[in-house]
Motif scaffolding. Structure first.
Motif, mmCIF file in Angstrom:
data_model
loop_
_atom_site.group_PDB
_atom_site.id
_atom_site.type_symbol
_atom_site.label_atom_id
_atom_site.label_comp_id
_atom_site.label_asym_id
_atom_site.label_seq_id
_atom_site.Cartn_x
_atom_site.Cartn_y
_atom_site.Cartn_z
ATOM 1 N N ARG A 43 0.843 -1.198 0.000
ATOM 2 C CA ARG A 43 0.000 0.000 0.000
ATOM 3 C C ARG A 43 0.869 1.234 0.000
ATOM 4 N NH1 ARG A 43 -5.332 -0.350 0.427
ATOM 5 N NH2 ARG A 43 -6.162 -2.338 1.110
ATOM 6 N N ASN A 44 0.403 2.251 -0.704
ATOM 7 C CA ASN A 44 1.069 3.547 -0.665
ATOM 8 C C ASN A 44 0.948 4.075 0.758
ATOM 9 O OD1 ASN A 44 1.063 6.525 -0.643
ATOM 10 N ND2 ASN A 44 1.416 6.295 -2.833
ATOM 11 N N THR A 47 -1.417 7.504 0.681
ATOM 12 C CA THR A 47 -2.808 7.424 0.237
ATOM 13 C C THR A 47 -3.495 6.127 0.633
ATOM 14 O OG1 THR A 47 -2.256 6.397 -1.883
ATOM 15 C CG2 THR A 47 -2.209 8.819 -1.780
ATOM 16 N N ASP A 49 -3.465 3.549 -1.208
ATOM 17 C CA ASP A 49 -3.785 2.820 -2.435
ATOM 18 C C ASP A 49 -2.958 1.541 -2.520
ATOM 19 O OD1 ASP A 49 -5.536 4.743 -3.332
ATOM 20 O OD2 ASP A 49 -4.041 5.782 -4.569
ATOM 21 N N THR A 50 -3.576 0.501 -3.049
ATOM 22 C CA THR A 50 -2.819 -0.726 -3.268
ATOM 23 C C THR A 50 -1.929 -0.547 -4.494
ATOM 24 O OG1 THR A 50 -4.683 -1.619 -4.494
ATOM 25 C CG2 THR A 50 -4.476 -2.271 -2.176
ATOM 26 N N ARG A 51 -0.793 -1.182 -4.443
ATOM 27 C CA ARG A 51 0.199 -1.057 -5.514
ATOM 28 C C ARG A 51 0.632 -2.448 -5.940
ATOM 29 N NH1 ARG A 51 0.014 3.813 -7.327
ATOM 30 N NH2 ARG A 51 2.162 3.663 -8.029
ATOM 31 N N GLU A 99 -10.826 3.082 -2.208
ATOM 32 C CA GLU A 99 -9.611 2.953 -2.993
ATOM 33 C C GLU A 99 -9.357 4.252 -3.734
ATOM 34 O OE1 GLU A 99 -7.598 0.291 -3.096
ATOM 35 O OE2 GLU A 99 -8.850 -0.692 -1.602
ATOM 36 N N GLY A 100 -8.102 4.609 -3.938
ATOM 37 C CA GLY A 100 -7.753 5.830 -4.621
ATOM 38 C C GLY A 100 -7.908 5.721 -6.128
ATOM 39 N N GLY A 102 -6.744 5.675 -10.008
ATOM 40 C CA GLY A 102 -5.657 4.889 -10.593
ATOM 41 C C GLY A 102 -4.419 5.687 -10.949
ATOM 42 N N GLU A 103 -3.351 5.434 -10.214
ATOM 43 C CA GLU A 103 -2.041 5.933 -10.602
ATOM 44 C C GLU A 103 -1.393 4.812 -11.392
ATOM 45 O OE1 GLU A 103 0.197 7.047 -7.057
ATOM 46 O OE2 GLU A 103 -1.680 6.940 -6.007
ATOM 47 N N ALA A 106 -1.125 1.302 -9.815
ATOM 48 C CA ALA A 106 -2.121 1.147 -8.760
ATOM 49 C C ALA A 106 -2.973 -0.077 -9.045
ATOM 50 C CB ALA A 106 -3.002 2.383 -8.667
ATOM 51 N N ARG A 108 -6.657 -2.137 -7.944
ATOM 52 C CA ARG A 108 -7.943 -2.098 -7.255
ATOM 53 C C ARG A 108 -8.402 -3.519 -6.989
ATOM 54 N NH1 ARG A 108 -10.997 2.867 -8.029
ATOM 55 N NH2 ARG A 108 -9.703 4.270 -9.220
#
Ligand code: FES
Length: 119
Positions: A43-44, A47, A49-51, A99-100, A102-103, A106, A108
């Protein structure tokens, strides 16, 4: 002339988040994780967010997991070994609601699978 059949690589057993899985000997840890459906590796820290794996060559650090107790191990540059214990960080550490957006790299959550998909 017939093509010579290439021998398949040997399989090894690795333990991913407590669950044994088969992997090809010599396969990168990231490849083994993705082949088994695990895309969300960390995770970031800001944020939440999962990576997941992005560059595949040890540069972006998006694939960091814990390998045999070593945090920050780049799964794309390490090869699986029989009995290796791999812990993904995606579901530990920082967790936030939702969830953030999409970078690059990233990940989901997929519906009902418990695994992520690259976005
Ligand atoms: S995928 Fe970029 S460092 Fe591993």
């Amino acid at each position: 002339m017939t093509a010579k059949k290439k021998a398949r690589p040997r399989t090894v057993t690795v333990v991913v988040d407590g669950t044994p899985r088969r992997a090809w000997e010599g396969q990168s840890v990231a490849a083994a994780l993705v082949a088994g459906g695990t895309w969300a590796l960390r995770r970031n820290p800001v944020t939440g967010d999962t990576r997941g794996p992005f560059c595949g060559m040890g540069v972006c650090l998006e694939c960091e997991v814990v390998i045999d107790g070593r945090p920050g191990s780049r799964s794309c540059t390490e090869h699986v070994a029989d009995g290796m214990e791999i812990r993904t960080l995606a579901y530990g550490g920082v967790v936030r609601q939702g969830e953030g957006a999409g970078e690059c790299g990233a990940v989901r959550q997929g519906p009902g699978t418990g695994e992520g998909a690259a976005v």
